[in-house]
Enzyme design. Structure first.
Site, mmCIF file in Angstrom:
data_model
loop_
_atom_site.group_PDB
_atom_site.id
_atom_site.type_symbol
_atom_site.label_atom_id
_atom_site.label_comp_id
_atom_site.label_asym_id
_atom_site.label_seq_id
_atom_site.Cartn_x
_atom_site.Cartn_y
_atom_site.Cartn_z
ATOM 1 N N ASN A 1 0.744 -1.156 0.123
ATOM 2 C CA ASN A 1 0.046 0.105 -0.217
ATOM 3 C C ASN A 1 0.821 1.032 -0.175
ATOM 4 O OD1 ASN A 1 -1.766 2.188 0.628
ATOM 5 N ND2 ASN A 1 -2.135 1.434 2.721
ATOM 6 N N LYS B 1 0.495 4.005 -0.857
ATOM 7 C CA LYS B 1 -0.549 5.397 -0.106
ATOM 8 C C LYS B 1 -0.184 6.472 -0.979
ATOM 9 C CE LYS B 1 -0.452 3.338 4.450
ATOM 10 N NZ LYS B 1 -0.382 3.381 5.568
ATOM 11 N N HIS C 1 -10.069 1.112 4.510
ATOM 12 C CA HIS C 1 -9.220 1.753 5.118
ATOM 13 C C HIS C 1 -9.043 2.031 6.131
ATOM 14 C CE1 HIS C 1 -4.858 2.411 6.083
ATOM 15 N NE2 HIS C 1 -4.192 1.548 5.692
ATOM 16 N N GLU D 1 -7.368 5.457 7.464
ATOM 17 C CA GLU D 1 -7.244 6.030 7.098
ATOM 18 C C GLU D 1 -7.875 7.095 6.212
ATOM 19 O OE1 GLU D 1 -3.083 6.388 5.540
ATOM 20 O OE2 GLU D 1 -2.739 5.056 7.241
ATOM 21 N N GLU E 1 -6.021 -4.516 10.550
ATOM 22 C CA GLU E 1 -5.054 -4.183 10.695
ATOM 23 C C GLU E 1 -5.249 -3.217 12.798
ATOM 24 O OE1 GLU E 1 -2.769 -2.336 6.898
ATOM 25 O OE2 GLU E 1 -4.534 -1.244 6.619
ATOM 26 N N GLY F 1 1.800 2.604 10.756
ATOM 27 C CA GLY F 1 2.621 3.062 11.205
ATOM 28 C C GLY F 1 3.274 3.866 12.069
ATOM 29 N N SER G 1 2.289 -1.988 10.553
ATOM 30 C CA SER G 1 4.062 -2.154 11.069
ATOM 31 C C SER G 1 4.914 -3.593 10.568
ATOM 32 C CB SER G 1 4.833 -1.385 12.293
ATOM 33 O OG SER G 1 3.753 -0.600 12.415
ATOM 34 N N GLY H 1 2.830 -1.128 4.720
ATOM 35 C CA GLY H 1 2.562 0.233 4.362
ATOM 36 C C GLY H 1 4.248 0.764 3.896
HETATM 37 P P1 PGA Z 1 2.629 0.148 7.717
HETATM 38 O O1 PGA Z 1 0.379 0.897 7.210
HETATM 39 O O2 PGA Z 1 2.694 -0.926 7.149
HETATM 40 O O3 PGA Z 1 3.118 2.058 7.554
HETATM 41 O O4 PGA Z 1 2.503 0.453 8.885
HETATM 42 C C1 PGA Z 1 0.321 -0.024 6.876
HETATM 43 C C2 PGA Z 1 -0.982 0.289 5.730
HETATM 44 O O5 PGA Z 1 -1.083 0.872 7.009
HETATM 45 O O6 PGA Z 1 -1.897 -0.596 5.453
#
Ligand code: PGA
Length: 278
Positions: free
Chosen positions: A36, A38, A121, A123, A190, A196, A235, A256
């Site tokens: 992803n 983003k 997601h 976000e 998630e 993140g 993460s 991510g």
């Molecule tokens: P991350 O994000 O690996 O940076 O924690 C995962 C995601 O948002 O899909």
């Protein structure tokens, strides 16, 4: 305990055991690692990334979800290089078409050869996306033959109040409400607090939620629960991927930050293969 009760208990346990084995056969499930990106990457960086990526030997399916602007060029580049990597969008709109400035429809994604789409997601949920909207988006995706990657997960407050399974289950039930054929659905667990943050769920905690998700799918859709990939996201890094992938209900990752560095992403895909003998 009466003899009758004793026999009842034995039968109940035997049925439970039989259902368990029948419901959760972990041998043939597809494994996937999804990037992803983003709101990151330019065309130049994406080309360099693809050139560095070494995932060809992997038995896991690899998918990249770039920003909309890179979907088509990336698809063309992968085709030209004969790389078997799938392409996914990060979002889609609830409507089929019309006056929705700045939005993208499932038909547009299908039109350029996109195969997957992230839905719900955290976000996007934080930006105001509701369970009802997520449900509509999943329907639009399925109508056009796109594989929806449905993201679910709890906040830190919900985890602390031991509401994780309830929250995740509710998100899932809303998402899939009334849908008969969900065989092309992919689920991504998630935890919001892990995204993140550098702080991933422990393999055991993630496994417990994945197992609860699979049970919930089993209750609604029976043995399809054996086949539905449930990915972990939050993460994921080269250092924790292997331990997570070895958990029996973790079928791959949604990555991510670490998916922006070709070498890290390659290592995560390779760690996922090591999890195949779970
Ligand atoms: P991350 O994000 O690996 O940076 O924690 C995962 C995601 O948002 O899909």
């Amino acid at each position: 305990m009466s003899l009758e009760q004793h026999v009842k208990d034995i039968v109940r346990q035997a049925v439970k055991d039989a259902l368990k084995t029948k419901a959760f056969d972990h041998t043939n499930r597809r494994q996937l690692v999804i990037a992803n990106w983003k709101m990151n990457m330019t065309l130049e960086k994406a080309v360099a990334f693809i050139n560095q990526l070494e995932t060809e030997q992997s038995p896991s399916d690899v998918v990249i979800c770039p920003p909309y602007t890179l979907l088509y060029p990336l698809k063309a580049l992968l085709n030209a290089n004969k790389k078997s990597i799938g392409i996914g969008a990060q979002n889609l709109h609830t409507a089929h078409e019309g006056a929705h400035t700045g939005e993208i429809s499932s038909e547009m994604l299908q039109d350029i050869g996109c195969e997957y789409v992230l839905v719900g997601h955290s976000e996007r949920r934080a930006a105001g996306e509701t369970d009802a909207m997520i449900h509509e988006k999943i329907k639009r995706a399925l109508e056009k033959g796109l594989n929806p990657i449905i993201c679910v997960g709890e906040t830190i407050e919900q985890r602390e109040q031991q509401l994780t399974n309830e929250v995740v289950n509710q998100q899932l039930l809303h998402a899939l409400e009334g849908l008969q054929d969900v065989s092309s659905v992919i689920i991504a667990y998630e935890p919001v607090w892990a995204i993140g943050s550098g702080r991933s769920a422990s393999p055991e905690d993630a496994q417990a939620v994945h197992e609860a998700i699979r049970k919930s799918i089993y209750t609604k859709y029976g043995s399809l629960a054996n086949a539905l990939p449930i990915l972990y996201g939050g993460s994921v890094k080269p250092t924790n991927a292997s331990a997570l992938a070895n958990m029996k209900d973790i079928d791959g990752f949604l990555v991510g930050g670490a998916s922006l560095v070709a070498d890290d992403f390659t290592q995560i895909v390779q760690a996922c293969c090591k999890g195949m003998d779970r």
